[in-house]
Design an enzyme around this catalytic site. Structure first.
Site, mmCIF file in Angstrom:
data_model
loop_
_atom_site.group_PDB
_atom_site.id
_atom_site.type_symbol
_atom_site.label_atom_id
_atom_site.label_comp_id
_atom_site.label_asym_id
_atom_site.label_seq_id
_atom_site.Cartn_x
_atom_site.Cartn_y
_atom_site.Cartn_z
ATOM 1 C CE LYS A 175 -2.438 -0.813 3.775
ATOM 2 N NZ LYS A 175 -1.862 -2.082 4.245
ATOM 3 N NE ARG A 183 6.496 -0.284 9.814
ATOM 4 C CZ ARG A 183 5.367 -0.278 9.120
ATOM 5 N NH1 ARG A 183 5.351 0.220 7.903
ATOM 6 N NH2 ARG A 183 4.273 -0.767 9.641
HETATM 7 P P1 AMP Z 1 0.845 0.763 8.774
HETATM 8 O O1 AMP Z 1 2.026 1.648 8.550
HETATM 9 O O2 AMP Z 1 -0.369 1.178 7.992
HETATM 10 O O3 AMP Z 1 1.183 -0.697 8.575
HETATM 11 O O4 AMP Z 1 0.418 0.932 10.306
HETATM 12 C C1 AMP Z 1 1.310 0.597 11.342
HETATM 13 C C2 AMP Z 1 0.538 0.394 12.619
HETATM 14 O O5 AMP Z 1 -0.111 1.611 13.005
HETATM 15 C C3 AMP Z 1 -0.582 -0.632 12.562
HETATM 16 O O6 AMP Z 1 -0.130 -1.976 12.742
HETATM 17 C C4 AMP Z 1 -1.473 -0.181 13.722
HETATM 18 O O7 AMP Z 1 -0.913 -0.530 14.961
HETATM 19 C C5 AMP Z 1 -1.371 1.346 13.599
HETATM 20 N N1 AMP Z 1 -2.424 1.873 12.713
HETATM 21 C C6 AMP Z 1 -2.249 2.465 11.500
HETATM 22 N N2 AMP Z 1 -3.419 2.828 10.972
HETATM 23 C C7 AMP Z 1 -4.372 2.436 11.847
HETATM 24 C C8 AMP Z 1 -5.802 2.505 11.858
HETATM 25 N N3 AMP Z 1 -6.487 3.038 10.826
HETATM 26 N N4 AMP Z 1 -6.451 2.013 12.946
HETATM 27 C C9 AMP Z 1 -5.795 1.480 13.988
HETATM 28 N N5 AMP Z 1 -4.443 1.356 14.039
HETATM 29 C C10 AMP Z 1 -3.736 1.837 12.981
#
Ligand code: AMP
Length: 188
Positions: free
Chosen positions: A14, A134
């Site tokens: 994404k 990360r």
């Molecule tokens: P990402 O970079 O989109 O993979 O997000 C990293 C982490 O941030 C996720 O594993 C969640 O812990 C948190 N996170 C990001 N977006 C959301 C969301 N819309 N709702 C809840 N937690 C989120």
């Protein structure tokens, strides 16, 4: 104003695709994950609450990300549209987003969903851990928590958007260029 959602499990690509789409279609890319990592890096109160949840592979509370999205919409009235990456991730977030957009007389225009297998999620996240440092990519327990959170809380959104008729699937296990070409076909 256009509102697009880039949907898919962690590791589906994404972030990579969102950057390409935003540049080519003149959209503002909003990644809730990136916004949260920024809050953590800046040591804000919100960041401190989010840190442990993220590092354990759990979702942060709905109100937290809804507030960030609302704030970003309000700050960027000049753009042609938004590309949401990693939001919504629960039905409650999707309903709140619909409510926010309805109040402006707007709606989600399209949901582009990247499809990949759990085994590929695992491989890609493990690889990313080496490249991006990360903490939520760091070990298999955390990765499994993130996959579980996706299946339990995020995957139900597929039916939510399918029922609205604005949901489009794209095979995510192709090259970056091939995935992007499929996305372009849906957006043009
Ligand atoms: P990402 O970079 O989109 O993979 O997000 C990293 C982490 O941030 C996720 O594993 C969640 O812990 C948190 N996170 C990001 N977006 C959301 C969301 N819309 N709702 C809840 N937690 C989120």
């Amino acid at each position: 104003m256009k509102y697009y959602i880039l949907f898919g499990p962690p590791g589906a690509g994404k972030g990579t695709q969102a950057k390409l789409i935003a540049e080519n279609f003149n959209l503002m890319h909003i990644s809730t994950g990136e916004l949260l990592r920024k809050e953590i890096a800046e040591g804000t109160e919100l960041g401190m609450v989010a840190k442990h949840l993220i590092e354990d592979g759990h979702l942060v509370p709905d109100e937290m990300v809804i507030g960030m999205i609302q704030h970003t919409f309000e700050q960027h009235k000049e753009v042609d549209g938004f590309l949401l990456d990693g939001f919504p991730r629960t039905i409650a977030q999707a309903e709140k987003l619909d409510e926010m957009l309805m109040q402006k007389g707007e709606q989600v225009n399209k949901v582009l969903s990247l499809i990949i297998k759990d085994s590929t999620i695992f491989e890609r996240i493990s690889l990313r851990a080496k490249l991006e440092d990360r903490k939520d990519d760091a070990n298999s327990t955390i990765i499994l928590n993130r996959i579980e959170a996706y299946h339990k809380k995020t995957e139900p959104l597929i039916d939510y958007y399918r029922n609205k008729g604005n949901y489009f699937e794209i095979q995510g296990e192709q090259s970056i260029e091939e995935v992007f070409a499929c996305i372009c076909k849906e957006l043009e």
